[in-house]
Design a protein around this motif. Structure first.
Motif, PDB file in Angstrom:
ATOM      1  N   LEU A 144     -14.496  19.211  36.014  1.00  0.00           N
ATOM      2  CA  LEU A 144     -14.278  17.509  36.602  1.00  0.00           C
ATOM      3  C   LEU A 144     -15.614  16.400  36.443  1.00  0.00           C
ATOM      4  O   LEU A 144     -15.750  15.802  37.491  1.00  0.00           O
ATOM      5  CB  LEU A 144     -12.875  17.100  37.049  1.00  0.00           C
ATOM      6  CG  LEU A 144     -11.544  17.456  36.322  1.00  0.00           C
ATOM      7  CD1 LEU A 144     -10.291  17.383  37.622  1.00  0.00           C
ATOM      8  CD2 LEU A 144     -11.614  16.923  34.858  1.00  0.00           C
ATOM      9  N   MET A 145     -16.540  17.779  36.418  1.00  0.00           N
ATOM     10  CA  MET A 145     -18.202  16.776  36.441  1.00  0.00           C
ATOM     11  C   MET A 145     -18.252  15.181  35.846  1.00  0.00           C
ATOM     12  O   MET A 145     -18.279  14.575  36.990  1.00  0.00           O
ATOM     13  CB  MET A 145     -19.101  17.925  36.223  1.00  0.00           C
ATOM     14  CG  MET A 145     -20.144  16.930  36.013  1.00  0.00           C
ATOM     15  SD  MET A 145     -20.599  16.944  38.403  1.00  0.00           S
ATOM     16  CE  MET A 145     -20.729  19.093  39.270  1.00  0.00           C
ATOM     17  N   GLU A 146     -17.027  15.668  35.044  1.00  0.00           N
ATOM     18  CA  GLU A 146     -17.419  13.996  34.589  1.00  0.00           C
ATOM     19  C   GLU A 146     -16.797  12.910  35.401  1.00  0.00           C
ATOM     20  O   GLU A 146     -17.066  11.203  35.708  1.00  0.00           O
ATOM     21  CB  GLU A 146     -17.120  14.025  33.612  1.00  0.00           C
ATOM     22  CG  GLU A 146     -17.355  13.784  32.025  1.00  0.00           C
ATOM     23  CD  GLU A 146     -17.479  14.072  30.593  1.00  0.00           C
ATOM     24  OE1 GLU A 146     -18.969  12.892  30.209  1.00  0.00           O
ATOM     25  OE2 GLU A 146     -16.551  13.682  30.738  1.00  0.00           O
ATOM     26  N   SER A 147     -15.857  12.619  36.321  1.00  0.00           N
ATOM     27  CA  SER A 147     -15.367  12.436  37.816  1.00  0.00           C
ATOM     28  C   SER A 147     -17.081  11.631  38.229  1.00  0.00           C
ATOM     29  O   SER A 147     -17.054  10.588  38.629  1.00  0.00           O
ATOM     30  CB  SER A 147     -14.633  13.078  38.775  1.00  0.00           C
ATOM     31  OG  SER A 147     -13.553  13.918  38.065  1.00  0.00           O
ATOM     32  N   LEU A 148     -18.336  12.750  38.895  1.00  0.00           N
ATOM     33  CA  LEU A 148     -18.470  12.218  39.919  1.00  0.00           C
ATOM     34  C   LEU A 148     -20.166  11.221  38.997  1.00  0.00           C
ATOM     35  O   LEU A 148     -20.708  10.622  39.339  1.00  0.00           O
ATOM     36  CB  LEU A 148     -19.837  13.338  39.774  1.00  0.00           C
ATOM     37  CG  LEU A 148     -18.929  13.961  41.185  1.00  0.00           C
ATOM     38  CD1 LEU A 148     -20.276  14.983  41.932  1.00  0.00           C
ATOM     39  CD2 LEU A 148     -18.723  13.500  42.169  1.00  0.00           C
TER      40      LEU A 148
END
Length: 379
Positions: free
Chosen positions: A282-286
């Motif tokens: 869930l890198m798009e959270s960052l």
């Protein structure tokens, strides 16, 4: 058996291929006459690629490795766009040898590489898009202004390359349909300037950016077509139009099942630690400063609700997915949390940071996955 007896199921991303097909049909119907090239970086799972290929979708690649995956499913390289403006020269050579003939660029250095590794290739100059903030900001790295674009296209002709088209990208998860207006005006300017030099383009690449539904509604495709159709009509002469969606085709097809590995109360706020976090899915959270809100639900489904900060399994405090997510108040270790809208940019970004596994991927058809309609929209 008690939910704490035995190991929990491994985290899993389930992709509903029927929803991928429906998204493709919706997009193509909403953009009449525009050829769709799937941005496979968003989710290159072989079953997704094979489905889209069977539906008549074309593809966009950033590397020779992505082309290899397309060759494995029988895609025609002549229908593939190589849209990464800066490519390793070895990748250019491999793509060109396989039959790819259209390449994006935005510098003289790239022209030199293309002339050497893909002589006679057709090139599309990448324009800098008008800066309108998108839901997942991604622009600024590539693109040149209109006058530089004209100069580069004339330089391409001098190197024996074919000045073929203009490309731009308005930014990922763009919720403002008018964002395409200024870039299409820029394309018209470039076309007029080049026509004066007896150079005529054949294609405009509208990029991606068409949104998926996360924590709210998205504008209808008719709103996007109103801007895009008007912009294409105002070009000085007709050209083929293509787009490169990724998220819009696969995001809503995904449901990520994660396990609660612990809960805590810190500073009066409740935390739920999952076995999937920013670094392993869930890198798009960052990337979005935790602003991208995945619709969430849980296996308890209790009527009594509370708000949790959802975080991942690693020892890094940045590994947090979303804040203030409404879930069952009695959520505890061993329960599952379901995150919808996770079909794009999840496993492709995943790593084994701190030794934690990335989610397995399972594609299904003919099975209705309970998705965001039954989940809590957290805003």
């Amino acid at each position: 058996m008690d939910r704490h007896d035995g190991p929990p199921p491994a985290p899993e991303l389930v992709i509903d291929l029927d929803r991928v097909a429906a998204a493709f049909r919706t997009l193509t119907a909403g953009l009449p006459g525009v050829n769709v090239h799937f941005a496979m970086k968003s989710n290159p799972h072989p079953e997704i690629l094979a489905l889209l290929h069977a539906l008549g979708c074309r593809f966009e690649i950033a590397s020779a490795t992505e082309l290899d995956a397309l060759l494995a499913i029988g895609a025609d390289p002549a229908q593939v766009l190589s849209s990464n403006p800066v490519k390793p020269i070895a990748h250019i050579a491999r793509q060109h040898a396989a039959g790819v003939w259209r390449f994006a660029f935005d510098s003289e250095d790239e022209l030199d590489k293309l002339a050497a590794a893909a002589p006679g290739a057709a090139v599309l100059v990448r324009l800098a898009a008008h800066q309108i903030r998108s839901g997942v900001p991604s622009e600024g790295k590539f693109g040149v202004d209109v006058d530089a674009a004209v100069t580069l296209m004339l330089a391409a002709r001098e190197r024996g390359l074919r000045p073929y088209g203009a490309a731009f990208h308005v930014g990922s998860q763009m919720l403002l349909p008018h964002a395409w207006r200024a870039p299409l005006r820029a394309v018209a300017y470039v076309m007029n300037k080049l026509a004066a030099e007896n150079v005529f383009l054949h294609m405009v690449n509208l990029g991606g950016g068409f949104p998926a539904r996360y924590a709210g509604r998205t504008p209808p495709m008719t709103d996007y077509w109103a801007t895009i159709g008007a912009g294409l009509a105002q070009l000085p002469y007709p050209v083929a139009a293509v787009c490169e969606p990724g998220r819009a085709l696969v995001a809503e097809a995904g449901r990520l099942r994660a396990n609660v590995i612990g809960t805590a109360v810190r500073g009066g706020r409740r935390w739920a630690h999952l076995d999937v976090g920013a670094f392993n899915g869930l890198m798009e959270s960052l990337e979005t400063g935790n602003q991208l809100r995945f619709p969430a639900s849980d296996s308890r489904g209790s009527a009594r609700r509370d708000r949790f900060h959802l975080t991942g399994p690693t020892c890094d405090s940045q590994d947090t997915i979303m804040f203030d997510v409404e879930l069952s108040a009695d959520l505890r270790t061993g329960d599952q949390v379901y995150l919808d809208g996770t079909g794009a940019y999840t496993t492709v970004y995943a790593s084994r940071f701190n030794g934690f596994d990335v989610p397995a991927v399972r594609c299904v058809t003919g099975v209705a996955i309970e998705t965001s309609d039954n989940a809590a929209y957290c805003g």
